[in-house]
Design a protein around this motif. Structure first.
Motif, PDB file in Angstrom:
ATOM      1  N   TRP A   1       0.877  -1.171   0.000  1.00 44.17           N
ATOM      2  CA  TRP A   1       0.000   0.000   0.000  1.00 44.17           C
ATOM      3  C   TRP A   1       0.910   1.216   0.000  1.00 44.17           C
ATOM      4  CZ3 TRP A   1      -5.277   0.673  -0.303  1.00 44.17           C
ATOM      5  CH2 TRP A   1      -5.779   1.941   0.024  1.00 44.17           C
ATOM      6  N   LEU A   2       0.823   2.014  -1.072  1.00 44.11           N
ATOM      7  CA  LEU A   2       1.737   3.125  -1.249  1.00 44.11           C
ATOM      8  C   LEU A   2       1.050   4.434  -0.866  1.00 44.11           C
ATOM      9  CD1 LEU A   2       4.148   3.558  -4.268  1.00 44.11           C
ATOM     10  CD2 LEU A   2       3.367   5.453  -2.866  1.00 44.11           C
ATOM     11  N   ARG A   3       1.535   5.013   0.205  1.00 47.52           N
ATOM     12  CA  ARG A   3       1.021   6.288   0.733  1.00 47.52           C
ATOM     13  C   ARG A   3       2.069   7.365   0.473  1.00 47.52           C
ATOM     14  NH1 ARG A   3      -0.236   5.855   6.913  1.00 47.52           N
ATOM     15  NH2 ARG A   3      -2.404   5.675   6.208  1.00 47.52           N
ATOM     16  N   THR A   4       1.611   8.535   0.040  1.00 47.08           N
ATOM     17  CA  THR A   4       2.519   9.663  -0.117  1.00 47.08           C
ATOM     18  C   THR A   4       2.156  10.745   0.898  1.00 47.08           C
ATOM     19  OG1 THR A   4       1.179  10.802  -1.798  1.00 47.08           O
ATOM     20  CG2 THR A   4       2.775   9.187  -2.580  1.00 47.08           C
ATOM     21  N   ASN A   5       3.133  11.547   1.276  1.00 46.36           N
ATOM     22  CA  ASN A   5       2.911  12.585   2.276  1.00 46.36           C
ATOM     23  C   ASN A   5       3.588  13.876   1.850  1.00 46.36           C
ATOM     24  OD1 ASN A   5       2.134  13.743   4.790  1.00 46.36           O
ATOM     25  ND2 ASN A   5       4.200  13.391   5.567  1.00 46.36           N
ATOM     26  N   PHE A   6       2.798  14.950   1.776  1.00 43.84           N
ATOM     27  CA  PHE A   6       3.319  16.252   1.372  1.00 43.84           C
ATOM     28  C   PHE A   6       2.668  17.352   2.199  1.00 43.84           C
ATOM     29  CE2 PHE A   6       4.319  13.793  -2.381  1.00 43.84           C
ATOM     30  CZ  PHE A   6       5.516  14.343  -2.838  1.00 43.84           C
ATOM     31  N   VAL A   7       3.366  18.468   2.294  1.00 45.96           N
ATOM     32  CA  VAL A   7       2.781  19.690   2.826  1.00 45.96           C
ATOM     33  C   VAL A   7       2.822  20.724   1.712  1.00 45.96           C
ATOM     34  CG1 VAL A   7       5.019  20.415   3.788  1.00 45.96           C
ATOM     35  CG2 VAL A   7       2.898  21.443   4.650  1.00 45.96           C
ATOM     36  N   ALA A   8       1.753  21.489   1.574  1.00 43.29           N
ATOM     37  CA  ALA A   8       1.673  22.495   0.511  1.00 43.29           C
ATOM     38  C   ALA A   8       0.981  23.741   1.035  1.00 43.29           C
ATOM     39  CB  ALA A   8       0.923  21.951  -0.701  1.00 43.29           C
ATOM     40  N   SER A   9       1.352  24.881   0.480  1.00 37.80           N
ATOM     41  CA  SER A   9       0.704  26.137   0.840  1.00 37.80           C
ATOM     42  C   SER A   9      -0.682  26.218   0.204  1.00 37.80           C
ATOM     43  CB  SER A   9       1.560  27.315   0.367  1.00 37.80           C
ATOM     44  OG  SER A   9       1.607  27.335  -1.063  1.00 37.80           O
ATOM     45  N   VAL A  10      -1.447  27.228   0.564  1.00 45.42           N
ATOM     46  CA  VAL A  10      -2.776  27.423  -0.022  1.00 45.42           C
ATOM     47  C   VAL A  10      -2.687  27.531  -1.542  1.00 45.42           C
ATOM     48  CG1 VAL A  10      -4.717  29.033  -0.174  1.00 45.42           C
ATOM     49  CG2 VAL A  10      -3.754  28.452   2.054  1.00 45.42           C
ATOM     50  N   ASP A  11      -1.602  28.154  -2.056  1.00 47.95           N
ATOM     51  CA  ASP A  11      -1.459  28.295  -3.504  1.00 47.95           C
ATOM     52  C   ASP A  11      -0.622  27.172  -4.117  1.00 47.95           C
ATOM     53  OD1 ASP A  11       0.724  29.382  -2.142  1.00 47.95           O
ATOM     54  OD2 ASP A  11       1.139  30.893  -3.661  1.00 47.95           O
ATOM     55  N   GLY A  12      -0.495  26.050  -3.399  1.00 44.69           N
ATOM     56  CA  GLY A  12       0.052  24.836  -3.995  1.00 44.69           C
ATOM     57  C   GLY A  12       1.552  24.663  -3.950  1.00 44.69           C
ATOM     58  N   ALA A  13       2.272  25.526  -3.247  1.00 46.32           N
ATOM     59  CA  ALA A  13       3.730  25.412  -3.188  1.00 46.32           C
ATOM     60  C   ALA A  13       4.151  24.360  -2.172  1.00 46.32           C
ATOM     61  CB  ALA A  13       4.347  26.757  -2.812  1.00 46.32           C
ATOM     62  N   VAL A  14       5.146  23.557  -2.522  1.00 47.95           N
ATOM     63  CA  VAL A  14       5.682  22.582  -1.574  1.00 47.95           C
ATOM     64  C   VAL A  14       7.010  23.038  -0.996  1.00 47.95           C
ATOM     65  CG1 VAL A  14       4.504  20.619  -2.592  1.00 47.95           C
ATOM     66  CG2 VAL A  14       6.772  21.244  -3.430  1.00 47.95           C
ATOM     67  N   GLN A  15       7.353  24.295  -1.249  1.00 48.70           N
ATOM     68  CA  GLN A  15       8.592  24.855  -0.716  1.00 48.70           C
ATOM     69  C   GLN A  15       8.316  26.219  -0.110  1.00 48.70           C
ATOM     70  OE1 GLN A  15      10.420  24.757  -4.623  1.00 48.70           O
ATOM     71  NE2 GLN A  15      11.997  23.358  -3.864  1.00 48.70           N
ATOM     72  N   ASP A  16       9.002  26.512   1.000  1.00 48.82           N
ATOM     73  CA  ASP A  16       8.925  27.847   1.568  1.00 48.82           C
ATOM     74  C   ASP A  16       9.886  28.756   0.798  1.00 48.82           C
ATOM     75  OD1 ASP A  16      11.509  27.370   2.510  1.00 48.82           O
ATOM     76  OD2 ASP A  16      10.865  26.930   4.557  1.00 48.82           O
ATOM     77  N   PRO A  17       9.989  30.048   1.130  1.00 54.45           N
ATOM     78  CA  PRO A  17      10.878  30.934   0.382  1.00 54.45           C
ATOM     79  C   PRO A  17      12.343  30.507   0.377  1.00 54.45           C
ATOM     80  CG  PRO A  17       9.292  32.233   1.602  1.00 54.45           C
ATOM     81  CD  PRO A  17       9.121  30.805   2.043  1.00 54.45           C
ATOM     82  N   GLU A  18      12.732  29.624   1.315  1.00 55.51           N
ATOM     83  CA  GLU A  18      14.106  29.128   1.346  1.00 55.51           C
ATOM     84  C   GLU A  18      14.268  27.849   0.527  1.00 55.51           C
ATOM     85  OE1 GLU A  18      15.152  28.691   5.423  1.00 55.51           O
ATOM     86  OE2 GLU A  18      15.159  30.842   5.828  1.00 55.51           O
ATOM     87  N   GLY A  19      13.184  27.405  -0.103  1.00 55.33           N
ATOM     88  CA  GLY A  19      13.258  26.225  -0.944  1.00 55.33           C
ATOM     89  C   GLY A  19      13.091  24.909  -0.221  1.00 55.33           C
ATOM     90  N   LEU A  20      12.630  24.945   1.036  1.00 57.72           N
ATOM     91  CA  LEU A  20      12.454  23.736   1.835  1.00 57.72           C
ATOM     92  C   LEU A  20      10.992  23.568   2.217  1.00 57.72           C
ATOM     93  CD1 LEU A  20      15.570  24.114   4.185  1.00 57.72           C
ATOM     94  CD2 LEU A  20      15.396  22.774   2.070  1.00 57.72           C
ATOM     95  N   SER A  21      10.626  22.353   2.613  1.00 57.03           N
ATOM     96  CA  SER A  21       9.231  22.095   2.957  1.00 57.03           C
ATOM     97  C   SER A  21       9.014  21.882   4.451  1.00 57.03           C
ATOM     98  CB  SER A  21       8.738  20.843   2.210  1.00 57.03           C
ATOM     99  OG  SER A  21       9.453  19.694   2.640  1.00 57.03           O
ATOM    100  N   GLY A  22      10.090  21.631   5.188  1.00 58.41           N
ATOM    101  CA  GLY A  22       9.978  21.165   6.553  1.00 58.41           C
ATOM    102  C   GLY A  22       9.182  22.024   7.507  1.00 58.41           C
ATOM    103  N   HIS A  23       9.164  23.356   7.288  1.00 55.43           N
ATOM    104  CA  HIS A  23       8.520  24.240   8.259  1.00 55.43           C
ATOM    105  C   HIS A  23       7.153  24.754   7.803  1.00 55.43           C
ATOM    106  CE1 HIS A  23      12.209  24.164  10.511  1.00 55.43           C
ATOM    107  NE2 HIS A  23      12.886  24.619   9.481  1.00 55.43           N
ATOM    108  N   LEU A  24       6.708  24.382   6.608  1.00 57.26           N
ATOM    109  CA  LEU A  24       5.464  24.943   6.079  1.00 57.26           C
ATOM    110  C   LEU A  24       4.255  24.609   6.946  1.00 57.26           C
ATOM    111  CD1 LEU A  24       5.400  24.571   2.171  1.00 57.26           C
ATOM    112  CD2 LEU A  24       5.179  26.671   3.510  1.00 57.26           C
ATOM    113  N   GLY A  25       4.199  23.389   7.449  1.00 56.92           N
ATOM    114  CA  GLY A  25       3.001  22.947   8.170  1.00 56.92           C
ATOM    115  C   GLY A  25       3.057  23.110   9.669  1.00 56.92           C
ATOM    116  N   GLY A  26       4.188  23.566  10.202  1.00 56.58           N
ATOM    117  CA  GLY A  26       4.291  23.797  11.636  1.00 56.58           C
ATOM    118  C   GLY A  26       4.150  22.524  12.463  1.00 56.58           C
ATOM    119  N   GLU A  27       3.763  22.707  13.720  1.00 57.82           N
ATOM    120  CA  GLU A  27       3.670  21.574  14.654  1.00 57.82           C
ATOM    121  C   GLU A  27       2.620  20.534  14.253  1.00 57.82           C
ATOM    122  OE1 GLU A  27       3.339  22.822  18.686  1.00 57.82           O
ATOM    123  OE2 GLU A  27       5.177  24.024  18.627  1.00 57.82           O
ATOM    124  N   PRO A  28       1.445  20.917  13.743  1.00 56.26           N
ATOM    125  CA  PRO A  28       0.482  19.875  13.346  1.00 56.26           C
ATOM    126  C   PRO A  28       1.038  18.929  12.292  1.00 56.26           C
ATOM    127  CG  PRO A  28      -0.617  21.992  13.522  1.00 56.26           C
ATOM    128  CD  PRO A  28       0.848  22.269  13.621  1.00 56.26           C
TER     129      PRO A  28
END
Length: 232
Positions: A20-47
């Motif tokens: 069973w293949l599950r994918t996991n991503f965080v994205a901004s409201v406008d669909g970006a998977v990167q913050d202004p520094e080009g990383l995704s780790g902090h976009l979604g915060g603690e949740p």
């Protein structure tokens, strides 16, 4: 925010003897998977961080592209990055599988237990060197043969697969209709700019999904979407 047991129930894998293949991503409201520094780790915060840890804890193997592993500073999966209480009867941590055609694997990841997925056209000398530390799985000739990879995972008892990206790898899996479930955290931000989206480079497809659940926490939406194969 749901507690640990509630999150584990929300994100439980289906009972199945097949991968069973599950994918996991965080994205901004406008669909970006990167913050202004080009990383995704902090976009979604603690949740998002809470769900990320639960998803890893429930998986048998964590799948990631080598480029994403380099960009996001991946390290071997350690016991403090998962919930051991969710792994009763299974190995202490899930295995990590890195995908690479040219075998440019970060040295920090070269530890016993690592799986490296690569096609036969990858450098033979590098395969030999890496196989001294990691398990190298050759699947496909000029590109990775993903059905063969899923068979290889199943043969190792690694049926609960968690793909953490990046967008190019996700695009390939979507193109092949191998994604059974997509967990998407929607970050309450607009990012703009040239940021990537969840999928990249795949052909245009229209694969029906059904909503598994949505949880709101401090404006962050934790969503889970399951591939609807009833019409397939």
């Amino acid at each position: 925010m749901p507690d640990l047991d509630e999150l584990a129930d929300l994100y439980a894998y289906p009972e199945s003897h097949k991968p069973w293949l599950r994918t996991n991503f965080v994205a901004s409201v406008d669909g970006a998977v990167q913050d202004p520094e080009g990383l995704s780790g902090h976009l979604g915060g603690e949740p998002d961080a809470a769900v990320f840890k639960v998803l890893r804890s429930l998986s048998d193997v964590v799948l990631v592209g080598a480029g994403t592993a380099r960009a996001e500073g991946y390290r071997p999966i350690s016991a403090d990055s998962i919930h051991e209480s969710l792994r009763e009867g299974r190995p202490r941590v899930p295995r990590l599988a890195v995908v690479s055609r040219n075998l440019d694997i970060p040295e920090s990841l070269l530890t016993p237990g690592l799986i490296i997925l690569t096609p036969a056209s990858s450098p033979a000398e590098a395969r030999q060197r890496l196989s001294e530390t990691a398990e190298v799985v050759v699947a496909g000739e000029n590109a990775v043969d993903w059905p063969a990879v899923l068979d290889a995972f199943a043969a190792r008892g690694l049926n609960r697969i968690l793909c953490e990206g990046g967008p190019a790898l996700h695009g390939t899996l979507v193109d092949l209709d191998l994604v059974d479930e997509a967990c998407v955290t929607v970050s309450p931000h607009l990012v703009g700019g040239p940021a990537k989206r969840i999928t990249e480079g795949a052909k245009a497809v229209e694969l029906p999904m059904r909503l598994g659940h949505v949880v709101e926490e401090d404006g962050v939406l934790l969503t889970r979407w399951v591939r609807d194969r009833r019409a397939a």
